[in-house]
Scaffold this motif. Structure first.
Motif, PDB file in Angstrom:
ATOM      1  N   ALA A 174       0.815  -1.213   0.000  1.00 60.39           N
ATOM      2  CA  ALA A 174       0.000   0.000   0.000  1.00 60.39           C
ATOM      3  C   ALA A 174       0.851   1.267   0.000  1.00 60.39           C
ATOM      4  N   ILE A 175       2.014   1.216   0.651  1.00 64.18           N
ATOM      5  CA  ILE A 175       2.851   2.422   0.756  1.00 64.18           C
ATOM      6  C   ILE A 175       4.076   2.380  -0.147  1.00 64.18           C
ATOM      7  N   LYS A 176       4.419   1.227  -0.688  1.00 61.11           N
ATOM      8  CA  LYS A 176       5.671   1.106  -1.450  1.00 61.11           C
ATOM      9  C   LYS A 176       5.763   2.091  -2.616  1.00 61.11           C
ATOM     10  N   PRO A 177       4.658   2.386  -3.341  1.00 56.77           N
ATOM     11  CA  PRO A 177       4.785   3.366  -4.434  1.00 56.77           C
ATOM     12  C   PRO A 177       5.239   4.745  -3.978  1.00 56.77           C
ATOM     13  N   LEU A 178       4.972   5.110  -2.729  1.00 49.71           N
ATOM     14  CA  LEU A 178       5.411   6.415  -2.219  1.00 49.71           C
ATOM     15  C   LEU A 178       6.933   6.494  -2.120  1.00 49.71           C
ATOM     16  N   PHE A 179       7.595   5.349  -2.053  1.00 47.58           N
ATOM     17  CA  PHE A 179       9.043   5.300  -1.822  1.00 47.58           C
ATOM     18  C   PHE A 179       9.818   4.938  -3.094  1.00 47.58           C
ATOM     19  N   LYS A 180       9.223   5.132  -4.264  1.00 49.68           N
ATOM     20  CA  LYS A 180       9.876   4.696  -5.495  1.00 49.68           C
ATOM     21  C   LYS A 180      11.158   5.464  -5.798  1.00 49.68           C
ATOM     22  N   LYS A 181      11.341   6.671  -5.241  1.00 51.47           N
ATOM     23  CA  LYS A 181      12.560   7.448  -5.478  1.00 51.47           C
ATOM     24  C   LYS A 181      13.720   7.005  -4.581  1.00 51.47           C
ATOM     25  N   PHE A 182      13.422   6.217  -3.563  1.00 49.43           N
ATOM     26  CA  PHE A 182      14.463   5.847  -2.604  1.00 49.43           C
ATOM     27  C   PHE A 182      15.334   4.728  -3.159  1.00 49.43           C
ATOM     28  N   HIS A 183      16.626   4.792  -2.828  1.00 49.75           N
ATOM     29  CA  HIS A 183      17.593   3.838  -3.363  1.00 49.75           C
ATOM     30  C   HIS A 183      18.457   3.209  -2.280  1.00 49.75           C
ATOM     31  N   GLN A 184      18.129   3.455  -1.019  1.00 55.55           N
ATOM     32  CA  GLN A 184      18.953   2.962   0.081  1.00 55.55           C
ATOM     33  C   GLN A 184      18.676   1.479   0.362  1.00 55.55           C
ATOM     34  N   SER A 185      19.750   0.726   0.551  1.00 52.82           N
ATOM     35  CA  SER A 185      19.597  -0.697   0.846  1.00 52.82           C
ATOM     36  C   SER A 185      18.934  -0.920   2.200  1.00 52.82           C
TER      37      SER A 185
END
Length: 255
Positions: free
Chosen positions: A11-22
């Motif tokens: 539900a929230i993963k699309p909000l974090f599409k710009k993040f690249h941190q492992s």
């Protein structure tokens, strides 16, 4: 403030599409940490907490930023946001207790050279001893302020032994440096490196890290790295990690 704990990460993963941190992969893949959002069905804003890190995404939300200290036990935390509006809001929310700094993320596929790593390990000076973390080391590590982050995300040695991995360097039977799994998930570890102030600039952290990576390779575990500063960036590239991006983060203290 009416926030909802996230039970479905999709539900929230699309909000974090710009993040690249492992570090975020520990939440997506390893069920480590937790997240909360403004709307469980149609989230506009969300925060993911992993260890001492809080990742903020979606519509900037000051109430969510203010909420962090009430649900987090330590007196400091690191906030990472995906755009300038969030960052400006962080600075307004914590005007007298933040430090803005640069961190560095790396690609998921490093270029490790076993011979190079073994050569690094062989540079350990006489008088120092390199070993895997055992129960006595775990107790010493978690009792000291400078080293506790090496094992702090494991509730007990039994949990660290089952899921974690790490090594330390001793001088006169006292731990002076270590590299360990800050997080462990899905056959991956996120590496944490710490050295006591009196023994820094001697390459001890690099040696511990090289040994830890070699152990990972032997056990088919994937080591991850996210650099806290430029010194950590240099160490990572020496070991074989490949820089992806630099990004801004906020170190925040609260009472």
């Amino acid at each position: 403030m009416n926030f909802h704990n996230v039970t479905d990460v999709k539900a929230i993963k699309p909000l974090f599409k710009k993040f690249h941190q492992s570090l975020l992969q520990a939440y997506w893949q390893g069920n480590i940490g937790y997240a909360y959002t403004d709307n469980a069905l149609q989230p506009n804003s969300a925060v993911v907490n992993v260890g001492c890190f809080f990742f903020c995404a979606g519509c900037p939300n000051q109430d969510m930023l203010s909420y962090i200290p009430t649900i987090y036990g330590n007196n400091y935390f690191i906030v990472i946001a995906d755009d300038q509006t969030w960052q400006s809001l962080i600075e307004r929310t914590y005007p007298s207790c933040y430090e803005k700094f640069t961190r560095y993320s790396f690609y998921s596929e490093p270029l490790f050279e076993r011979q190079k790593l073994q050569a690094i390990v062989s540079q350990l000076s006489e008088g120092y001893r390199l070993k895997a973390i055992d129960e006595n080391d775990y107790q010493q590590i978690t009792s000291l302020e400078w080293s506790k982050d090496l094992c702090n995300n494991f509730n007990a040695y039994s949990e660290f032994r089952k899921y974690g991995l790490g090594c330390v360097i001793l001088k006169d039977n006292i731990i002076v440096s270590g590299a360990s799994s800050y997080l462990a998930y899905n056959n991956c570890i996120e590496i944490e490196v710490d050295t006591i102030a009196q023994h820094r600039r001697k390459g001890l952290g690099l040696i511990c890290s090289a040994k830890l990576i070699l152990t990972c390779l032997e056990r088919q575990i994937s080591p991850k790295w996210d650099a806290h500063n430029h010194a950590s960036l240099k160490m990572a590239t020496k070991l074989g990690f490949i820089l992806n991006k630099s990004y801004q983060a906020y170190h925040i203290w609260h009472s």
